[in-house]
Scaffold this active site. Structure first.
Site, PDB file in Angstrom:
ATOM      1  N   SER A 250      -4.583 -51.561 -64.998  1.00  0.00           N
ATOM      2  CA  SER A 250      -5.301 -52.777 -65.403  1.00  0.00           C
ATOM      3  C   SER A 250      -6.198 -53.291 -64.283  1.00  0.00           C
ATOM      4  CB  SER A 250      -4.344 -53.913 -65.783  1.00  0.00           C
ATOM      5  OG  SER A 250      -3.464 -53.520 -66.792  1.00  0.00           O
ATOM      6  N   ASP A 322       7.719 -48.682 -57.150  1.00  0.00           N
ATOM      7  CA  ASP A 322       8.665 -47.605 -57.452  1.00  0.00           C
ATOM      8  C   ASP A 322       9.989 -48.235 -57.873  1.00  0.00           C
ATOM      9  OD1 ASP A 322      10.144 -45.338 -57.643  1.00  0.00           O
ATOM     10  OD2 ASP A 322       9.871 -44.670 -55.577  1.00  0.00           O
ATOM     11  N   ASP A 325      14.539 -44.245 -59.171  1.00  0.00           N
ATOM     12  CA  ASP A 325      14.905 -43.264 -58.149  1.00  0.00           C
ATOM     13  C   ASP A 325      15.754 -42.168 -58.783  1.00  0.00           C
ATOM     14  OD1 ASP A 325      13.699 -44.645 -55.963  1.00  0.00           O
ATOM     15  OD2 ASP A 325      15.408 -46.026 -55.939  1.00  0.00           O
TER      16      ASP A 325
END
Length: 795
Positions: A250, A322, A325
């Site tokens: 975006s 992130d 994991d």
């Protein structure tokens, strides 16, 4: 003869009756935008004005009544979309589309969204304002299901309509959270690449933060191995089959009064989402004596994810942090039901699920879970005996307060109230953009962030057995990246790297600097922005980075090996301004050459499948400018030619030749015909549009369209051997709110407001969208009443 004529007349009459009957039936399936309807549960009359684009303006005496009306009108335009979206997390797409969706259903059931939803809903305070309003919205949807016309897709699939519940709302948001994540495509792949090729190859990949790129600056000045490849391939395959759009990226920027012509904040936002028909957002203007919002709604979600009123405006971009994991688990060699942890052996949890399949037998399967999360091996069709890999996803871990956050931001009256709702968003990671009538501008990265040990890179599969590669702590929201009223007088996000926080650069799958660099370049250069100039900026199709790549590579060309026509085109490319207009040829030769350069550089080492997976990651986008500037390195040499050591110049020259030959094959030898409009097209695909005979009835387009990957008007596409760039994602809306004239703020949708193929609003904005046009987001009640195309009254 007379008898024959009578028979013909009777047959003609019967045919006419059949045609009339079909016409009446088809007409009955359309949304009903006018008249009066009963809506059980409302306390007073609700009036809904539909403007000329089918957008409802709902006026009610209280918010629960307004939410019931919103649920009804949203459902009559988007029930099929709502139905598909709620089925994803529950693993129920195979009930609609058959065995082709079994892998997708299996994957999403394993992610645990639905299980997490059940746990969340069981602990909800049903009397809280958030849940009361959400239930009122659901009551409106269910009233339409009970008494409204059935959308044509239900007839074509034979699907029975079912009432919606609060679980469906949470599952829709859960799908959005997963759609934003990129680690599932990247971490296992990078691990396989490292295992296969070694660390020296990894050093020449743009994996970590690049200190030379444009970062989003923080400011707190509050004014008021094969295993990995198979997992990546399996996840990509599962997501590619989804019949609903995926969230991609975006842009947003908010300009403070000091940089605007009228001395008021201007807000711009264009979330990038996969194109599909219907498009993702449903617009609605809701007004009561105590609440008003012009909002953009996700199918089946009561509170707008994007919105504005006369006091403030907000929007979203992807943070790209992130939040997934992967962990290698170690099974007990003498007892396969146990796995190793730092505290000793623990029992795997075995979870049983069943998928119902249209025209087929039920599919039962079992997957294992560790304390990290689901083990993906059998889900990704792994070879038996491979080391287990578990996926740890932050969304399914903390208490889920996302719905309360959406209620909070949509009901905030000022910046302080707005910010107080944001810590409730633990996932997906979002950049929340803000501007208001008081002159405040801000952005906050919202996510439950956590700190890992210094030596651990979360971009690779981690060691799950030792306990040494686990999160050390969760960060407090105050430690998240953010900027509040910075002295440079604007905030922006283009999914790029944020500056350091809590003494570290937070790991993520940030997009390259291309859009960020252009946004900053334009915003810094001007101090008299207005709505008109912002509307030009949001349509900008110029890439400053692509021209830098051209300038870098063109130095390597050996012109003695080029003919006269190639020299002319090369000279044109050298002078290219980076703009992606429809009639230009430079973008075509650039992208063809770029694709072959990446292919000729990396496919020999990776192999076809791993190379294909690499192209689907954000890492590939980051690698383009980074990799083209590498003067030497392991990647340039073709491992399939052991007697020759290729250089960067060899690869660039070969790639240009490959591109040229492919363009001659596709379009002929006249290079003036190699224009962008012939290769860059946009078609909005409905799930039924995959059937060729239904395509023209359900799909919208195709249209030649300006723009490209990673320009502000980010009309992106996947790379492949075809050399044709079918746009897959881009601005899901373009919104501009000018607080000097809020009631004349503007926006556009990619196709239309309605998802019903029989509605006049199914595609009435599609050509406006590709031509860069806008329409007004109406908020003035008198104007709405005077210009309404129809009025629907709920009693």
């Amino acid at each position: 003869m007379k008898k024959y004529k009578k028979v013909l007349l009777v047959l003609a009459g019967l045919l006419l009756l059949v045609i009339i009957g079909i016409a009446i039936f088809v007409n009955s399936l359309k949304p009903d935008y006018g008249g009066e309807k009963s809506l059980p549960g409302i306390s007073n009359e609700v009036t809904t004005y539909f403007d000329t684009y089918g957008i409802p303006h709902i006026y009610a005496d209280n918010e629960p009544d307004a939410m019931r009306a919103l649920g009804y009108v949203h459902a009559q335009d988007r029930l099929w979309q709502m139905e598909l979206l709620r089925r994803v997390a529950k693993g129920r797409l195979s009930e609609v589309f058959g065995e082709d969706m079994i892998k997708t259903d299996k994957f999403f059931l394993t992610m645990g969204i639905d299980d997490h939803t059940k746990s969340t809903v069981s602990n909800l305070d049903k009397q809280s304002e958030t849940i009361v309003l959400a239930q009122a919205y659901l009551d409106g949807i269910n009233e339409f299901i009970k008494n409204g016309p059935t959308p044509v897709e239900f007839y074509l699939t034979g699907l029975e309509k079912e009432p919606f519940t609060i679980e469906d709302v949470y599952n829709a948001v859960g799908y959005m959270a997963f759609s934003f994540a990129m680690a599932h495509k990247t971490d296992p792949l990078l691990t396989s690449m490292r295992n296969k090729l070694g660390e020296e190859y990894m050093e020449d990949l743009a994996i970590n933060s690049d200190t030379s790129t444009v970062w989003i600056k923080n400011y707190k000045g509050f004014k008021t191995d094969t295993l990995g490849t198979n997992i990546t391939a399996s996840v990509t395959s599962a997501l590619d089959k989804l019949p609903i759009p995926q969230f991609e990226g975006s842009n947003s920027w908010v300009i403070a009064p000091q940089k605007t012509k009228n001395g008021k904040v201007i807000f711009a936002n264009d979330p990038h989402i996969g194109f599909a028909q219907p498009s993702v957002w449903y617009e609605a203007h809701v007004s009561t004596p105590r609440y008003e919002k012009y909002g953009y709604h996700l199918a089946g979600v009561p509170f707008p994810l994007l919105g504005h009123d006369r006091k403030l405006a907000y929007g979203l971009t992807m943070f790209e942090n992130d939040d997934i994991d992967f962990y290698y688990e170690e099974s007990n060699p003498s007892d396969s039901t146990k796995y190793k942890t730092a505290e000793g052996w623990k029992d795997y949890e075995f979870v049983n699920k069943t998928i119902k399949v249209k025209d087929g037998e039920d599919v039962a399967f079992t997957y294992k879970k560790t304390h990290h999360g689901p083990v993906l091996n059998n889900i990704a069709d792994q070879i038996s005996g491979e080391r287990p890999i578990a996926m740890s996803w932050i969304y399914t871990k903390p208490k889920n307060m996302v719905m309360h956050a959406l209620y909070g931001i949509s009901h905030a009256a000022n910046m302080k109230e707005f910010k107080s709702a944001l810590p409730n968003i633990h996932a997906p990671g979002l950049n929340v953009m803000y501007g208001d009538a008081e002159g405040n501008v801000a952005w906050w990265a919202t996510a439950k962030l956590y700190q890992m040990p210094d030596s651990v890179s979360t971009k690779f599969v981690l060691d799950g057995a030792s306990g040494e590669e686990e999160p050390l702590r969760y960060l407090d929201f105050s430690e998240n990246p953010m900027a509040e009223n910075p002295p440079w007088n604007y905030v922006y996000s283009a999914n790029n790297q944020p500056d350091s926080i809590a003494g570290m650069l937070y790991p993520g799958y940030y997009l390259p600097e291309n859009r960020a660099k252009r946004i900053v370049q334009l915003l810094d250069a001007k101090d008299d922005w207005d709505k008109e100039s912002i509307s030009e900026m949001i349509l900008d199709v110029t890439s400053p980075v692509n021209t830098e790549v051209v300038s870098e590579l063109i130095k390597l060309f050996d012109v003695t090996h080029l003919d006269s026509e190639q020299l002319v085109l090369l000279d044109s490319l050298k002078n290219w301004n980076g703009k992606y207009s429809l009639n230009t040829t430079s973008p075509v030769i650039y992208h063809r050459t770029l694709y072959y350069m990446v292919k000729n550089t990396m496919e020999d080492e990776l192999g076809p499948e791993m190379f294909k997976q690499f192209l689907s990651t954000h890492l590939f986008k980051r690698q383009i400018a980074w990799g083209s500037s590498m003067q030497s390195g392991e990647w340039w040499d073709n491992v399939n030619t052991p007697d020759v050591v290729e250089t960067r110049q060899d690869i660039v020259m070969k790639s240009f030749a490959d591109a040229w030959n492919s363009l001659v094959k596709d379009f002929g030898e006249d290079s003036s015909q190699w224009t962008w409009d012939r290769v860059h097209t946009l078609e909005h695909q409905h799930p039924f549009g995959q059937v060729e005979s239904l395509r023209k009835y359900f799909n919208v387009g195709p249209f030649p369209v300006e723009g490209t990957r990673e320009v502000i008007n980010n009309l992106s596409f996947p790379y492949d051997d075809t050399g044709f760039y079918k746009v897959s994602s881009g601005p899901s809306t373009r919104r501009i709110i000018d607080f000097s004239d809020v009631e004349n703020s503007i926006s556009i949708l990619p196709t239309g407001q309605s998802g019903n193929p029989l509605s006049e609003h199914y595609e009435d904005q599609a050509e406006m969208y590709v031509n860069g046009k806008f329409r007004k987001m109406m908020m003035n009640k008198k104007e709405i009443e005077e210009t309404a195309a129809s009025i629907l009254i709920f009693r």
